[in-house]
Design a protein around this motif. Sequence first.
Motif, PDB file in Angstrom:
ATOM      1  N   SER A 312     -53.174 -41.716 -19.695  1.00  0.00           N
ATOM      2  CA  SER A 312     -54.347 -42.338 -19.084  1.00  0.00           C
ATOM      3  C   SER A 312     -55.267 -41.225 -18.591  1.00  0.00           C
ATOM      4  O   SER A 312     -55.011 -40.041 -18.824  1.00  0.00           O
ATOM      5  N   THR A 313     -56.324 -41.611 -17.892  1.00  0.00           N
ATOM      6  CA  THR A 313     -57.262 -40.620 -17.354  1.00  0.00           C
ATOM      7  C   THR A 313     -56.967 -40.375 -15.879  1.00  0.00           C
ATOM      8  O   THR A 313     -56.330 -41.202 -15.208  1.00  0.00           O
ATOM      9  N   GLU A 314     -57.430 -39.261 -15.364  1.00  0.00           N
ATOM     10  CA  GLU A 314     -57.240 -38.943 -13.950  1.00  0.00           C
ATOM     11  C   GLU A 314     -57.897 -39.997 -13.062  1.00  0.00           C
ATOM     12  O   GLU A 314     -57.361 -40.372 -12.010  1.00  0.00           O
ATOM     13  N   GLU A 315     -59.048 -40.475 -13.476  1.00  0.00           N
ATOM     14  CA  GLU A 315     -59.760 -41.483 -12.694  1.00  0.00           C
ATOM     15  C   GLU A 315     -58.946 -42.763 -12.561  1.00  0.00           C
ATOM     16  O   GLU A 315     -58.811 -43.322 -11.465  1.00  0.00           O
ATOM     17  N   LYS A 316     -58.381 -43.226 -13.669  1.00  0.00           N
ATOM     18  CA  LYS A 316     -57.587 -44.460 -13.630  1.00  0.00           C
ATOM     19  C   LYS A 316     -56.287 -44.253 -12.860  1.00  0.00           C
ATOM     20  O   LYS A 316     -55.837 -45.143 -12.128  1.00  0.00           O
ATOM     21  N   CYS A 336     -47.570 -39.635  -6.608  1.00  0.00           N
ATOM     22  CA  CYS A 336     -47.378 -39.670  -8.060  1.00  0.00           C
ATOM     23  C   CYS A 336     -48.516 -38.946  -8.767  1.00  0.00           C
ATOM     24  O   CYS A 336     -49.689 -39.141  -8.431  1.00  0.00           O
ATOM     25  N   THR A 337     -48.176 -38.141  -9.746  1.00  0.00           N
ATOM     26  CA  THR A 337     -49.185 -37.347 -10.459  1.00  0.00           C
ATOM     27  C   THR A 337     -49.338 -37.765 -11.911  1.00  0.00           C
ATOM     28  O   THR A 337     -50.034 -37.102 -12.674  1.00  0.00           O
ATOM     29  N   SER A 338     -48.691 -38.853 -12.309  1.00  0.00           N
ATOM     30  CA  SER A 338     -48.823 -39.367 -13.677  1.00  0.00           C
ATOM     31  C   SER A 338     -48.540 -40.859 -13.684  1.00  0.00           C
ATOM     32  O   SER A 338     -47.939 -41.397 -12.744  1.00  0.00           O
ATOM     33  N   MET A 339     -48.966 -41.526 -14.756  1.00  0.00           N
ATOM     34  CA  MET A 339     -48.689 -42.955 -14.887  1.00  0.00           C
ATOM     35  C   MET A 339     -47.189 -43.208 -15.009  1.00  0.00           C
ATOM     36  O   MET A 339     -46.680 -44.212 -14.500  1.00  0.00           O
TER      37      MET A 339
END
Length: 367
Positions: A312-316, A336-339
């Motif tokens: 995903s994107t950083e914004e989302k 959390c740093t990722s989906m």
Amino acid sequence: MSAIDDNDQALTEPNKPSRKKPMFPVQESLRSYLKQHGREVKLPVSYKDLLHFTYSVPLLDKNGRDTYWETVLYDIREFEFIREGLVKMYAILKTEGDLTFTKHLDVARIDYCSFGNSNPFRIRIVNKFNDNYDHYYIKIADASRIYGLELEHLLSPNRITYLTHHNTLVEEHIPGIPGDVFISKHLNEPSTNKIRLAKEFVKFNERCFVRLLGDMRSYNFVVDITPDIEDFQYRIRAIDFDQQSYEGRKNLYLPQFFKENKELVSLCTKHLNQDSVEQYQMEERTMMAFRVASTRFRLMELLNIMARDKISTEEKLNQLRSELSEYFKSSAFLKCTSMGQLVKRQLKQTLQKNLALISKNLGKFED
């Protein structure tokens, strides 16, 4: 999670997924996982091979309406190669490559859909002896979709058969009545048990939210009907996994907030009270907790790979972790740093009570 709500504000246009989601490549760690668990196998035909069609004609339904699919046709020499490969691929998908029965199988039709994210090919395989037919799909191998398929296989009541090879993804056909067709043609039939259907929609809503599967509008799931003692049972099954942990809005992971599902939401508010909704949610969380416990090593391996992947994107990502943190009143989501980490945290946050009840016999779900 609160009871299902059908007010107009809950079903507004802002709760709409992105028009076009980018494809995310399959990283080597995910590829290794797929090989280890029998998902990555050598296939005789690739997605790129199917793109070499010479022309196409629109595929209409029996009422003459556009289906958004096109039937594609190939040069005869090209088709001989494709036809043989597609029959072998069906055998790989269904019988682990046993070609004994392929002599009476043929490719009846190849359809292509340019609508949506995955641009799939739908292959119709026919039995020449009795004209019975089956379908399967060939798509571009998108990492987020593969994560969605694997999480469905591990965490839902449904088993999923799919295979990958380099940039090609092959999926079995998931049988059922498309959700939008069911709503328009079958929902109000006298034989439809609306209470059982409402119960199943609550459970489906819960499953999607717990594992963060988005965009479950009515045409992205099917309704499977099973005759039961004196009545019918219903199972709602996702058929589109492109939006696994991609969107930033929390509500996009809850089917109750899509206007396309409004009639099912209304069914729930009419036939279920708050206690019933909470009971069905608890039932689904308990079953998911058992699945987490029984597949915990494979699941943790997948989630650890997913946590290091970019899907995903950083914004989302920032939006979703903020909304989940606010919803659950927990700052753990903000770390959390990722989906993938968000999915892992969401599973722990939502299922921790249920997991605690079964941990003595089945082991603990470790962070």
